[in-house]
Scaffold this motif. Structure first.
Motif, PDB file in Angstrom:
ATOM      1  N   HIS A 224      -7.899  10.401   2.170  1.00 43.54           N
ATOM      2  CA  HIS A 224      -8.175  10.269   3.598  1.00 43.54           C
ATOM      3  C   HIS A 224      -7.201   9.331   4.292  1.00 43.54           C
ATOM      4  N   GLY A 225      -6.300   8.721   3.517  1.00 44.35           N
ATOM      5  CA  GLY A 225      -5.354   7.786   4.108  1.00 44.35           C
ATOM      6  C   GLY A 225      -5.940   6.401   4.317  1.00 44.35           C
ATOM      7  N   GLY A 226      -7.106   6.157   3.778  1.00 43.95           N
ATOM      8  CA  GLY A 226      -7.750   4.852   3.905  1.00 43.95           C
ATOM      9  C   GLY A 226      -7.714   4.112   2.583  1.00 43.95           C
ATOM     10  N   GLU A 227      -8.789   3.401   2.309  1.00 43.47           N
ATOM     11  CA  GLU A 227      -8.888   2.559   1.124  1.00 43.47           C
ATOM     12  C   GLU A 227      -9.539   3.335  -0.025  1.00 43.47           C
ATOM     13  N   SER A 228      -8.959   3.260  -1.217  1.00 46.64           N
ATOM     14  CA  SER A 228      -9.610   3.850  -2.391  1.00 46.64           C
ATOM     15  C   SER A 228     -10.756   2.941  -2.824  1.00 46.64           C
ATOM     16  N   LEU A 229     -11.639   3.465  -3.650  1.00 49.22           N
ATOM     17  CA  LEU A 229     -12.724   2.622  -4.176  1.00 49.22           C
ATOM     18  C   LEU A 229     -12.164   1.505  -5.047  1.00 49.22           C
ATOM     19  N   THR A 230     -11.056   1.774  -5.741  1.00 51.93           N
ATOM     20  CA  THR A 230     -10.423   0.735  -6.552  1.00 51.93           C
ATOM     21  C   THR A 230      -9.901  -0.399  -5.680  1.00 51.93           C
ATOM     22  N   THR A 231      -9.277  -0.063  -4.561  1.00 53.09           N
ATOM     23  CA  THR A 231      -8.765  -1.082  -3.649  1.00 53.09           C
ATOM     24  C   THR A 231      -9.916  -1.882  -3.042  1.00 53.09           C
ATOM     25  N   ALA A 232     -10.953  -1.180  -2.579  1.00 57.84           N
ATOM     26  CA  ALA A 232     -12.122  -1.870  -2.006  1.00 57.84           C
ATOM     27  C   ALA A 232     -12.783  -2.747  -3.063  1.00 57.84           C
ATOM     28  N   SER A 233     -12.873  -2.242  -4.281  1.00 55.17           N
ATOM     29  CA  SER A 233     -13.476  -3.022  -5.359  1.00 55.17           C
ATOM     30  C   SER A 233     -12.670  -4.287  -5.640  1.00 55.17           C
ATOM     31  N   GLY A 234     -11.353  -4.192  -5.584  1.00 51.01           N
ATOM     32  CA  GLY A 234     -10.519  -5.375  -5.786  1.00 51.01           C
ATOM     33  C   GLY A 234     -10.796  -6.438  -4.729  1.00 51.01           C
ATOM     34  N   ARG A 235     -10.922  -6.006  -3.480  1.00 46.51           N
ATOM     35  CA  ARG A 235     -11.236  -6.930  -2.379  1.00 46.51           C
ATOM     36  C   ARG A 235     -12.590  -7.591  -2.622  1.00 46.51           C
ATOM     37  N   LEU A 236     -13.587  -6.793  -3.038  1.00 48.76           N
ATOM     38  CA  LEU A 236     -14.933  -7.322  -3.242  1.00 48.76           C
ATOM     39  C   LEU A 236     -15.040  -8.148  -4.520  1.00 48.76           C
ATOM     40  N   THR A 237     -14.244  -7.821  -5.528  1.00 51.16           N
ATOM     41  CA  THR A 237     -14.202  -8.647  -6.735  1.00 51.16           C
ATOM     42  C   THR A 237     -13.664 -10.030  -6.391  1.00 51.16           C
ATOM     43  N   GLY A 238     -12.635 -10.082  -5.551  1.00 52.06           N
ATOM     44  CA  GLY A 238     -12.106 -11.371  -5.091  1.00 52.06           C
ATOM     45  C   GLY A 238     -13.161 -12.153  -4.334  1.00 52.06           C
TER      46      GLY A 238
END
Length: 183
Positions: free
Chosen positions: A113-127
């Motif tokens: 979709h040109g947005g954030e992958s779940l992996t990218t979002a998960s990295g942000r939330l893991t931080g």
């Protein structure tokens, strides 16, 4: 001991229609259910002192959920935002290319979709979760965000299909040499 109470924001029209992203307010049933949760044992102040600001996602649903739960004070935290859904924002599942949707649902690194992958979002939330290891408090966010935080706390992959978080779910995490989930 570190303790976090995670609350999934209440139902919104977009959530009921399975629409990606957006910033809908709570619907009537979501407001009613949130008011009912307010007196629940899951919100006992002895476990979570109310003198600390509650961290909330930068959404109307999170703000309204906090307000209806009588949060003592709130601080919006951009790290608790929903994943960015790019071109899919505001679109229901039946308006998404089935192959792209399947790729997104089965590959946590995919962002068709040109947005954030779940992996990218998960990295942000893991931080975000790592910054909470010395905190006692409450956070309110979209059910998907709460799901990604719990997956990170338990060391599960971000696309874990067998972990579901419903609106107004209350989850307690404690931290001592790692995160523990309390149900």
């Amino acid at each position: 001991m570190t303790a976090l109470r995670l609350i999934a924001a209440g139902h919104t029209p977009a959530l009921r229609r399975a629409v990606f992203g957006g910033d809908d307010p709570l619907d009537d049933a979501g407001r009613t259910a949130t008011r009912a949760l307010k007196d629940s044992p899951a919100l006992l102040p002895r476990l979570f002192p109310d003198d600390r600001p509650w961290l909330i996602a930068p959404t109307r649903a999170a703000r309204q959920t906090a307000h209806l739960l009588d949060a003592p004070a709130t601080t919006e935290d951009p790290a608790l935002a929903e994943p960015g859904f790019g071109a899919w924002t505001g679109r229901p599942l039946d308006q998404i290319d089935p192959a792209a949707l399947q790729r997104f649902l089965t590959d946590p690194t995919a962002a068709p979709h040109g947005g954030e992958s779940l992996t990218t979002a998960s990295g942000r939330l893991t931080g975000w979760l790592q910054r909470q290891t010395t905190t006692r408090g409450t956070a309110i966010a979209h059910p998907l965000v709460i799901r990604l935080i719990v997956a990170a706390a338990l060391g599960l992959p971000p696309g874990t299909p067998r972990l579901a978080v419903a609106p107004l779910t209350v989850i307690r995490l404690t931290h001592h040499r790692g995160w523990t989930l309390h149900l």
